[in-house]
Design a protein around this motif. Structure first.
Motif, PDB file in Angstrom:
ATOM      1  N   VAL A 412      32.159  64.538  54.486  1.00 16.02           N
ATOM      2  CA  VAL A 412      32.907  65.789  54.433  1.00 16.02           C
ATOM      3  C   VAL A 412      34.200  65.538  53.668  1.00 16.02           C
ATOM      4  N   SER A 413      34.981  66.594  53.465  1.00 18.49           N
ATOM      5  CA  SER A 413      36.257  66.430  52.771  1.00 18.49           C
ATOM      6  C   SER A 413      37.306  65.850  53.715  1.00 18.49           C
ATOM      7  N   VAL A 414      38.351  65.281  53.128  1.00 17.08           N
ATOM      8  CA  VAL A 414      39.433  64.710  53.932  1.00 17.08           C
ATOM      9  C   VAL A 414      40.121  65.804  54.735  1.00 17.08           C
ATOM     10  N   GLU A 415      40.189  66.989  54.181  1.00 21.88           N
ATOM     11  CA  GLU A 415      40.852  68.094  54.873  1.00 21.88           C
ATOM     12  C   GLU A 415      40.163  68.427  56.185  1.00 21.88           C
ATOM     13  N   ASP A 416      38.827  68.314  56.219  1.00 23.06           N
ATOM     14  CA  ASP A 416      38.093  68.595  57.457  1.00 23.06           C
ATOM     15  C   ASP A 416      38.372  67.543  58.519  1.00 23.06           C
ATOM     16  N   VAL A 417      38.581  66.304  58.098  1.00 23.53           N
ATOM     17  CA  VAL A 417      38.861  65.229  59.044  1.00 23.53           C
ATOM     18  C   VAL A 417      40.294  65.319  59.541  1.00 23.53           C
ATOM     19  N   ALA A 418      41.204  65.756  58.668  1.00 24.40           N
ATOM     20  CA  ALA A 418      42.640  65.745  58.970  1.00 24.40           C
ATOM     21  C   ALA A 418      43.102  66.993  59.696  1.00 24.40           C
ATOM     22  N   LYS A 419      42.175  67.744  60.285  1.00 22.47           N
ATOM     23  CA  LYS A 419      42.588  68.977  60.973  1.00 22.47           C
ATOM     24  C   LYS A 419      43.354  68.690  62.254  1.00 22.47           C
ATOM     25  N   ASN A 420      43.132  67.507  62.843  1.00 24.58           N
ATOM     26  CA  ASN A 420      43.874  67.145  64.052  1.00 24.58           C
ATOM     27  C   ASN A 420      45.320  66.841  63.712  1.00 24.58           C
ATOM     28  N   LYS A 421      46.240  67.264  64.557  1.00 22.91           N
ATOM     29  CA  LYS A 421      47.654  66.999  64.340  1.00 22.91           C
ATOM     30  C   LYS A 421      48.307  66.657  65.667  1.00 22.91           C
ATOM     31  N   GLY A 422      49.532  66.217  65.616  1.00 24.92           N
ATOM     32  CA  GLY A 422      50.239  65.843  66.820  1.00 24.92           C
ATOM     33  C   GLY A 422      49.655  64.592  67.438  1.00 24.92           C
ATOM     34  N   PRO A 423      49.784  64.467  68.758  1.00 26.13           N
ATOM     35  CA  PRO A 423      49.246  63.284  69.438  1.00 26.13           C
ATOM     36  C   PRO A 423      47.744  63.099  69.223  1.00 26.13           C
ATOM     37  N   SER A 424      47.032  64.185  68.941  1.00 26.65           N
ATOM     38  CA  SER A 424      45.590  64.062  68.726  1.00 26.65           C
ATOM     39  C   SER A 424      45.271  63.131  67.562  1.00 26.65           C
ATOM     40  N   LEU A 425      46.139  63.107  66.572  1.00 25.99           N
ATOM     41  CA  LEU A 425      45.926  62.215  65.435  1.00 25.99           C
ATOM     42  C   LEU A 425      45.976  60.759  65.880  1.00 25.99           C
ATOM     43  N   LEU A 426      46.827  60.464  66.870  1.00 29.97           N
ATOM     44  CA  LEU A 426      46.981  59.094  67.343  1.00 29.97           C
ATOM     45  C   LEU A 426      45.972  58.728  68.420  1.00 29.97           C
ATOM     46  N   PHE A 427      45.498  59.704  69.184  1.00 26.56           N
ATOM     47  CA  PHE A 427      44.616  59.409  70.311  1.00 26.56           C
ATOM     48  C   PHE A 427      43.157  59.772  70.064  1.00 26.56           C
ATOM     49  N   ILE A 428      42.867  60.456  68.975  1.00 26.94           N
ATOM     50  CA  ILE A 428      41.475  60.804  68.665  1.00 26.94           C
ATOM     51  C   ILE A 428      41.068  60.252  67.298  1.00 26.94           C
ATOM     52  N   THR A 429      41.742  60.721  66.252  1.00 27.31           N
ATOM     53  CA  THR A 429      41.304  60.407  64.898  1.00 27.31           C
ATOM     54  C   THR A 429      41.395  58.919  64.590  1.00 27.31           C
ATOM     55  N   TYR A 430      42.560  58.328  64.802  1.00 24.00           N
ATOM     56  CA  TYR A 430      42.731  56.920  64.445  1.00 24.00           C
ATOM     57  C   TYR A 430      41.904  55.996  65.339  1.00 24.00           C
ATOM     58  N   PRO A 431      41.886  56.182  66.663  1.00 24.90           N
ATOM     59  CA  PRO A 431      41.023  55.334  67.497  1.00 24.90           C
ATOM     60  C   PRO A 431      39.546  55.440  67.126  1.00 24.90           C
ATOM     61  N   GLU A 432      39.124  56.637  66.703  1.00 21.36           N
ATOM     62  CA  GLU A 432      37.733  56.804  66.296  1.00 21.36           C
ATOM     63  C   GLU A 432      37.408  55.934  65.090  1.00 21.36           C
ATOM     64  N   ALA A 433      38.324  55.880  64.134  1.00 14.88           N
ATOM     65  CA  ALA A 433      38.108  55.032  62.962  1.00 14.88           C
ATOM     66  C   ALA A 433      38.142  53.557  63.334  1.00 14.88           C
ATOM     67  N   ILE A 434      39.077  53.178  64.201  1.00 15.12           N
ATOM     68  CA  ILE A 434      39.196  51.781  64.620  1.00 15.12           C
ATOM     69  C   ILE A 434      37.920  51.313  65.319  1.00 15.12           C
ATOM     70  N   ALA A 435      37.322  52.197  66.114  1.00 10.75           N
ATOM     71  CA  ALA A 435      36.137  51.821  66.890  1.00 10.75           C
ATOM     72  C   ALA A 435      34.972  51.414  66.002  1.00 10.75           C
ATOM     73  N   ASN A 436      34.976  51.835  64.764  1.00  8.11           N
ATOM     74  CA  ASN A 436      33.855  51.546  63.872  1.00  8.11           C
ATOM     75  C   ASN A 436      34.224  50.549  62.782  1.00  8.11           C
ATOM     76  N   MET A 437      35.339  49.847  62.970  1.00  6.42           N
ATOM     77  CA  MET A 437      35.722  48.763  62.070  1.00  6.42           C
ATOM     78  C   MET A 437      35.231  47.434  62.628  1.00  6.42           C
ATOM     79  N   MET A 438      35.096  46.466  61.745  1.00 13.91           N
ATOM     80  CA  MET A 438      34.852  45.112  62.204  1.00 13.91           C
ATOM     81  C   MET A 438      36.128  44.583  62.867  1.00 13.91           C
ATOM     82  N   GLY A 439      35.993  43.956  64.021  1.00 13.03           N
ATOM     83  CA  GLY A 439      37.163  43.510  64.777  1.00 13.03           C
ATOM     84  C   GLY A 439      37.883  44.659  65.449  1.00 13.03           C
TER      85      GLY A 439
END
Length: 649
Positions: A412-439
């Motif tokens: 999808v586009s980056v705009e669709d992913v970046a719809k979360n704002k505020g604390p949600s960006l720190l507690f949903i979006t970023y942790p979701e990406a971290i969970a699928n990284m190596m390490g």
């Protein structure tokens, strides 16, 4: 021994002080006020070095002297100016043995940086930037910083350092009738502590949950997941709909907050004991960091203020190596010049720089009051402001490289992913990406350690503002009882936070964030800037800075303090009142009655300003003219007209 300070010309004696005003005339028509100290006392005063620090400038051509004087010194009027008539200024204690002092200069700088650089730098600036034109947003952001944010930041550092007292008692020296500003600042700081530490408690909950081989927000196989949970990482042909929820979102809303068991503010449910335990640990750390004053907090910030930069650098390197990272960077910085024509963009830029630097919360007054009298607060203001703004800018790369990676995985586009704002960006979006990284476990641990330390620094500053203000106002009672007072304050903050720990606590956090601070703190700073520049007097304030640094602020700073910065604040207030945005959180729209409650919360802090004004006018003996002379102390010579005459003529 009486000290004789003379500026030449007419003098005003005050006890052992002998004041006067004179001007040193340069060849070429420009000059600066200098301080002449009686020769037999020159060695005993810190100000006598002022002439030596700037004497080399006088040999330079007039053009260079003009540029230097514009930003540093006051241009010289061509005739002697009389000292303002009026009551004798309240004597200021330059240095006392009883007041705490920073052990090292770096302790102070790290404390200021730690307060200014908080969670908002990581999530708010990147979101505001891409929402308001990407790279084009940097133009209004820089302009608002230069003409609004940094001058106010500098003003508060200088006020605190010169008067060496907190946000309440400082008004006895500036303008007594505005003392209610100090009480309003303390109330606002309390509201901030009621919700801000809860956000840190959420981060601590995540930190504890990260100690597992597989992060709990990686899959949809947990007890709290629903049929709408959709895991798209590492899978093909996954359809993402409007009802789809990622594992990270359901972990946040259904396991950490348990919002699904609350119908809204009308039914917030019971307190979650897990979050209460996390909050108790947070306040325990806060107490033992503040109970002994700047001697202890100045050491703690060596860890809490520097560690986030190490983690940010690690996350930036990791993010840059992810597939699709470039898409996020392009989306973050691609300029949309047409956005500059929208008023909302300039309002967002002004609000962002204001809340990022944090003038008006009483923290800068408190922290700088423990500085040596001759500390270079001008340099401190410039350095810490630059660090703050650069941190916000770099944090955008840390966030958007990961958002680009998520967009690549979701197709999808980056705009669709970046719809979360505020604390949600720190507690949903970023942790979701971290969970699928190596390490993933390692990166999750260091990310939430960064969040905890960023939050703790700001908490240290906010509570120190209250502690310093109240202890300086009631020194006879509290001077030797700091540990007990700090304990009582921490207990009050903990009890005030309990409503945010319920299953609907996220709604309470949102309400306090919006109305407990919001327009109230901006209005308070507007009155503070007005009181200092127009009532205390810009010339008197400039002379205070000269006494500390050896030179007066330049024309740029004076114009900002008198006109531009107050206009900057008024612009934010009027825009926010004329264009209120609906208050929502996820799919919940706050009811009308809750908005009324929010306005009551906002008024409950600001109301102390008019209340104290009425109290001061009623209870001060004498006629109305005499009372206004004592409580306001604004002689005609400090008016805007006189300022213009003294600086431009």
């Amino acid at each position: 021994m009486p000290l004789s300070l003379r500026f030449g010309g007419r003098s005003l004696a005050s006890g052992g002080w002998d004041w006067g005003l004179g001007w040193w005339v340069c060849r070429g028509g420009l000059g600066r006020p200098i301080l002449r100290v009686s020769p037999h006392l020159a060695a005993s005063t810190p100000q006598h070095a002022a002439r030596d620090r700037t004497s080399s400038l006088t040999s330079k051509p007039s053009f260079y002297r003009f540029l230097y004087s514009f930003f540093t010194f006051s241009p010289m009027p061509h005739q002697e100016q009389p000292i303002a008539r009026g009551p004798v200024p309240v004597p200021v204690i330059i240095q006392t043995d009883s007041r705490d002092k920073w052990s090292k200069k770096i302790d102070f700088l790290l404390s200021v940086i730690g307060f200014a650089v908080d969670l908002g730098n990581v999530w708010r600036f990147p979101y505001i930037c891409y929402q308001n034109g990407g790279g084009a947003f940097l133009i209004p952001y820089v302009l608002m910083a230069v003409f609004g944010g940094v001058p106010l930041f500098y003003m508060e550092l200088a006020l605190g350092q010169f008067h060496r007292t907190g946000a309440i008692s400082i008004w006895k020296h500036i303008c007594p009738i505005f003392k209610g500003i100090g009480f309003a600042i303390c109330v606002i700081a309390l509201y901030v502590s009621f919700y801000y530490n809860t956000i840190i408690a959420w981060a601590l909950f995540y930190f504890y949950s990260s100690f597992s081989s597989t992060l709990p927000w990686t899959s949809c196989d947990n007890a709290w997941n629903t049929e709408n949970c959709t895991n798209y990482f590492g899978k093909d042909n996954v359809t993402w709909t409007n009802y789809s929820r990622s594992p990270a979102e359901e972990f946040y809303t259904r396991n950490v907050l348990e919002l699904h068991e609350s119908s809204g503010l009308g039914n917030v449910g019971v307190i979650r004991w897990q979050l209460m335990l996390c909050l108790f640990l947070i306040f325990t750390i806060v107490y033992f960091s503040l109970w002994k004053g700047v001697k202890t907090s100045g050491k703690v910030v060596w860890v809490t203020a520097t560690l986030p930069y190490v983690v940010l650098f690690i996350l930036l390197i990791r993010g840059a190596t992810l597939p699709g990272a470039w898409r996020g960077v392009v989306f973050y910085l691609q300029p949309k010049w047409e956005k500059l024509q929208e008023t909302s963009v300039w309002v967002d830029a002004a609000a962002q720089i204001f809340f990022s630097l944090g003038p008006g919360f009483g923290v800068l007054l408190a922290l700088s009051s423990y500085n040596p009298f001759t500390n270079n607060c001008y340099r401190d203001a410039i350095v810490t402001s630059l660090v703050n703004c650069l941190t916000s800018f770099v944090s955008g790369f840390v966030i958007f490289t990961v958002l680009g990676y998520m967009a690549e995985q979701r197709h999808v586009s980056v705009e669709d992913v970046a719809k979360n704002k505020g604390p949600s960006l720190l507690f949903i979006t970023y942790p979701e990406a971290i969970a699928n990284m190596m390490g993933s476990t390692f990166f999750a641990i260091i990310f939430f350690v960064m969040m905890i330390t960023l939050g703790l620094d700001s908490t240290f500053g906010g509570l120190e503002a209250i502690i310093t203000a109240v202890m300086d106002e009631y020194p006879d009672v509290l001077t030797h009882r700091r540990e007990l007072f700090v304990l009582g304050l921490v207990v009050v903050c903990f009890l005030g936070s309990l409503s945010t720990l319920t299953k609907g606590g996220a709604y309470v956090v949102k309400l306090l964030e919006e109305f407990g601070v919001g327009s109230s703190i901006i209005a308070v700073v507007f009155l503070e800037a007005t009181a200092v520049s127009w009532f205390y007097g810009i010339n008197r304030f400039s002379n205070d800075i000269k006494a500390m640094l050896g030179y007066t602020p330049g024309l740029f700073w004076k114009v900002c303090w008198v006109a531009i910065s107050p206009a900057f604040l008024a612009y934010i207030i009027i825009s926010s009142l004329l264009n209120p945005s609906p208050l929502t959180l996820f799919d919940y729209r706050f009811p009308d009655w809750s908005i009324t409650v929010g306005y009551i919360i906002g008024i409950s802090s600001f109301m102390w300003i008019p209340i104290y004004m009425v109290y001061k006018l009623v209870w001060t003996p004498g006629s109305l003219k005499q009372v206004s002379h004592v409580t306001v102390d604004a002689p005609k010579s400090r008016s805007l007209l006189t300022f213009i005459q003294n600086t431009l003529v």
